[in-house]
Design a protein around this motif. Sequence first.
Motif: not given
Length: 683
Positions: A588-590, A654, A656-657
């Motif tokens: 979700q974050w990477h 890292y 994110p969207r």
Amino acid sequence: MLHQMQLSCRMHCAPGGVFRRATYDLMGVRRVFSSRLSLRRGALPALVVTAVAGAILVPAAGAPAASAAAPGGVSSSPGERNVEGRDFVTVRRGGKVLTVPTDLGGTGSLPAAVPSTKVNVSGSPIVAQGTRAAARSISPADGGSIETPDGEVVKAPMRAGVRRTQLVADGTWSWYMNPRALTTRAATYVGTTSTKGDIEVTRVSKAKHALQHARVARIDAALGRGVADDHASPSLLQTGDGRIAAFWSGHASTEVQYRVSTSADAMDFRPVQRLAGSGVAHRMATYTQVHYLRGDSHPYWLLTRLRNPDDNRNDWYLTRSKDLRMWTPAVQLFTNPYPKDVSKGWSYMKFVSDGQGTLDIAVTDGDPVNLATNSQFHIRYQDGVFSRSDGQPIRAMSDLRSSPMDPREGTLIYNGSSAEGPARVYDIQRDPEGRLALAMTTNFKPEGAPKASSYKWFVMTNGEWVGRTLIHGAEFAQGYDLVPGSTTRALLVNPGPTEQGRVQEWWSDDAGSTWTYRDVTPVADDRYRNPMSPWTPDAGNLRADSTITALWSAGRWDSWTDFDQAAMIETTSYRPVQLIGSTVKEGQWHARVRFLAREGVGGPPAARSVVEVTRTFPKARKYHSSDWSYRKYSAKTVTTSYTTTGSTRSLSMYAPRGTTVRVKVVAGVQNWGAGQLPTTRMR
């Protein structure tokens, strides 16, 4: 031996007894030389001249005017004896006088190779290493051009400030498609074909040597497998509005095909097209040579060799176009001169234009492998008429359909019946002043020696051709090309015994009387082939505006279908680098970022290059309890640098969207060029 034969001279004396000019004949070769020799009024002393590697022997200072006959019937000019008791003769070569010990030859004769020494600006001597031999062309009376005696040849140091690097790991080309490399205002384009049968174009930008590479087609066999054949490499053209066109065909296995870019100076090629309207759109072809003649009503000219399966003929045809969509009905340029054995008459040709309305053709009357007397001719097209070098008309363009030309109707430059054997044409070029030069080789077998080749250079002045032999060497020439826009600069693979296998640049600053050369490659390699220099749409630019000064292929070559070669370049800019890799979402974050920088297309890792990964995070909203409100923050950018190793680097970062990820090679670090992966936005 040629250099041991006594020659008879005709002398011409001006009033006052000053010798001005002499001509002599040897085995049908007409030679001309000039000198100044004071004579007593009314006296006409005997003068004996010995040809030594194209040099003229003259008496040394203080020596008697008449020559003394040396043992074995060899004539030489005695000179002074030095303190060691060695006899010397004086050699006049290329306007300079050299003093050489007679005991080099044992009997007063000189060897076939005499080192010529100059001193460069640093004061160190530079000695020519190539084997030299006296010219042996036939005389005009026998049907050939004049070939002058060889002048001085001097070796210069390797060029400073250039880099030699690999451009395409799997790519090569042949000799008879043109232009094979093209320089525009923004970039240099190079056409190659691979061991898989791929037809490819590589673009190198001038700014930071950023690399782009595209496969425009694949030559397929009946079973769908790619066919390796260096005859399938493409020719390149820049259109009047700046777009790039690539033309190609198989080796008499496919028709001519082409693709044109959508944008100017770009690699966004449109779908494959064929020669619609030409009447030969489905004829099997070999080689493509393309020209843009802006002064013609149909400015795009394509020349190709078409195969006739019924009688095994291979004839050259011409078709033209206004818009690269529809083509004029193709006309046959030449008929086969040897109808009883058509394989002898497979002519080879090179073309050069002035970019307006003149096309010059260097054509042989046959195949140098199948025709032992293969000869070299020149024909010019201008104002709707094909003519000889002196302007004598041969055929109107409108008459070709009913009566193609015979190559032998052109001006004979070199007669393949001479002692140096059949001709193979390599190039013809013109300079901004309209002067023409031609590069060709011959193959012959000297008495009592292995087969050999000669590299010949000819230049046309006032409709007449004059030339000389640059160098003799191994049996098979590996490549010889004139620099586009120049008549006195060439690239070749040296065939000589001491420097065989070196790619070299040769040039003359005095219209071909003397020559200087330098090594392009620091070491010799018998796998070097096909040197060339990029062509430019503006002949006045020469190659001064190109960051790539020379190209050649390197690697195993056993035949035109069995090879494993790489395209190499000499450049004044950065070494081109190909950045390969990907950026994909991971959780979700990477994001998972993978990359590897390579030397050229498909080459080894670009050692010590630096890759930057830049992440631009989206604008954020954050709740502040102090005043019960949301506040917006601007996007944040983070750049991280990595020094590459010999393997693919894989990073979890890292992202994110909404994060944008850019990966690029930093241009200039360790002299590597620019490279970049497509920008990725995380979703």
